[in-house]
Write a protein that holds these residues in place. Sequence first.
Motif, PDB file in Angstrom:
ATOM      1  N   THR B   9       0.824  -1.197   0.000  1.00 29.62           N
ATOM      2  CA  THR B   9       0.000   0.000   0.000  1.00 29.62           C
ATOM      3  C   THR B   9       0.868   1.261   0.000  1.00 29.62           C
ATOM      4  O   THR B   9       2.081   1.179   0.136  1.00 29.62           O
ATOM      5  CB  THR B   9      -0.972  -0.053   1.212  1.00 29.62           C
ATOM      6  N   SER B  10       0.232   2.425  -0.189  1.00 30.94           N
ATOM      7  CA  SER B  10       1.036   3.643  -0.292  1.00 30.94           C
ATOM      8  C   SER B  10       0.248   4.921  -0.019  1.00 30.94           C
ATOM      9  O   SER B  10       0.834   5.965   0.193  1.00 30.94           O
ATOM     10  CB  SER B  10       1.609   3.772  -1.707  1.00 30.94           C
ATOM     11  N   GLY B  11      -1.074   4.839  -0.066  1.00 33.35           N
ATOM     12  CA  GLY B  11      -1.857   6.067   0.003  1.00 33.35           C
ATOM     13  C   GLY B  11      -1.907   6.724  -1.363  1.00 33.35           C
ATOM     14  O   GLY B  11      -2.900   6.678  -2.068  1.00 33.35           O
ATOM     15  N   LYS B  12      -0.784   7.297  -1.758  1.00 35.99           N
ATOM     16  CA  LYS B  12      -0.717   7.993  -3.039  1.00 35.99           C
ATOM     17  C   LYS B  12      -0.668   6.992  -4.200  1.00 35.99           C
ATOM     18  O   LYS B  12      -0.074   5.926  -4.075  1.00 35.99           O
ATOM     19  CB  LYS B  12       0.531   8.871  -3.062  1.00 35.99           C
ATOM     20  N   GLY B  13      -1.271   7.368  -5.301  1.00 37.76           N
ATOM     21  CA  GLY B  13      -1.197   6.530  -6.490  1.00 37.76           C
ATOM     22  C   GLY B  13       0.085   6.783  -7.267  1.00 37.76           C
ATOM     23  O   GLY B  13       0.750   7.802  -7.081  1.00 37.76           O
ATOM     24  N   GLY B  14       0.433   5.849  -8.108  1.00 41.11           N
ATOM     25  CA  GLY B  14       1.542   6.054  -9.028  1.00 41.11           C
ATOM     26  C   GLY B  14       2.941   5.958  -8.439  1.00 41.11           C
ATOM     27  O   GLY B  14       3.906   6.397  -9.055  1.00 41.11           O
ATOM     28  N   PRO B 124      -5.635  -0.717  -3.599  1.00 44.89           N
ATOM     29  CA  PRO B 124      -5.849   0.477  -4.432  1.00 44.89           C
ATOM     30  C   PRO B 124      -5.268   1.711  -3.736  1.00 44.89           C
ATOM     31  O   PRO B 124      -5.049   1.693  -2.523  1.00 44.89           O
ATOM     32  CB  PRO B 124      -7.371   0.573  -4.531  1.00 44.89           C
ATOM     33  N   ALA B 125      -5.040   2.764  -4.498  1.00 47.74           N
ATOM     34  CA  ALA B 125      -4.584   4.017  -3.901  1.00 47.74           C
ATOM     35  C   ALA B 125      -5.712   4.579  -3.039  1.00 47.74           C
ATOM     36  O   ALA B 125      -6.856   4.158  -3.150  1.00 47.74           O
ATOM     37  CB  ALA B 125      -4.202   5.004  -4.993  1.00 47.74           C
ATOM     38  N   GLY B 126      -5.362   5.517  -2.193  1.00 49.10           N
ATOM     39  CA  GLY B 126      -6.380   6.153  -1.358  1.00 49.10           C
ATOM     40  C   GLY B 126      -6.449   5.540   0.021  1.00 49.10           C
ATOM     41  O   GLY B 126      -5.705   4.597   0.341  1.00 49.10           O
ATOM     42  N   ILE B 127      -7.348   6.113   0.830  1.00 51.43           N
ATOM     43  CA  ILE B 127      -7.482   5.628   2.205  1.00 51.43           C
ATOM     44  C   ILE B 127      -8.921   5.187   2.464  1.00 51.43           C
ATOM     45  O   ILE B 127      -9.328   4.958   3.578  1.00 51.43           O
ATOM     46  CB  ILE B 127      -7.084   6.722   3.225  1.00 51.43           C
TER      47      ILE B 127
END
Lengths: 73, 267
Positions: B9-14, B124-127
């Motif tokens: 995961t990352s929070g931010k996309g890309g 997926p990106a996001g929280i």
Amino acid sequence: MWWRKGSKEKAKERLKLVLAYDRAKLSPGMVENLKRDLLEVLRRYFPAQEEGLSVALEERGERMVLMADIPLK
Amino acid sequence: MKARAIVVTSGKGGVGKTTTTANLGAGLARLGEKVAVIDVDVGLRNLDVVMGLEGRVVFDLIDVLEGRAKVRQALIRDKRVENLYLLPASQTKDKEALDPVRFQELVRHLLEEEGFDRVLIDSPAGIEKGFQTAATPAEGALVVVNPEVASVRDADRIIGLLEAREIRENLLVINRLRPKMVSRGDMLSVEDVVEILGLKPIGIIPEDEQVLVSTNQGELLVLKGTSPAAIAFMDTARRIHGEEVPFRDLDEAQGLMAVLRRLFGGR
């Protein structure tokens, strides 16, 4: 350029500040308003101390604290 | 890593979540683990194309969760490396169909009944709900972060949410590091990111054109490449697998090795 400080220092500084607000779930604008209000009150009691009054978020170990710095002569 | 169900995961996309999931999954399979990589990005399926398996998708995650397909029918076996399986996301169905409790049961089923050693969940990106669902079965997390302000900020947010879910084994994969920019002081270093986020790194992946080249070709970098990112992904897989692999010197200003020796001094 060797004489220029790299942009990463600025990035780090900005990140630390924005994360302090994020972690405390505060908006920078709200702290600005609080600061203005606090200064207004403080000015009533310490009319001569306007210089050097400051209100800021500070990281203290695991916790974020709101620091009001009021110099008394 | 002790965690067998790991959310990427990352929070931010890309920032490279999907590439990381694909390469670490393949790397772990190469080390002999039976691995399932699951794409949870319902509506924006991508792990299949990154892995070059898009032509073999028949059933998807939602089909399995809603009982239209058996999990064994939906799992796509990668023919390039033994013991690597992909469970693709649904491209068409409503993402509301992704039920966190059923998803957790599915991951448990893979680990306990189907003989999988490791499940990597590509979040997926996001929280929002998609991330929350992806994190539900996870015992640990790989937080993918680029040395850049927006990505670090979002990673901090994600780390807070993981901790709130009592997911404890959380490690950083610092992706797209440019050693030359770091050494001239124009990019956050590994040490900076680690200091700000307070998590240890398990992977440090340099920026590498070969990542895009292999994605273009639908190949897995870690299986074919000797490029810097391929080596770094394989090193990371080894660390997840439990081997002690020192971080390579990526030619950083103060010497990456010195920095990491300090960080891992106690071990």
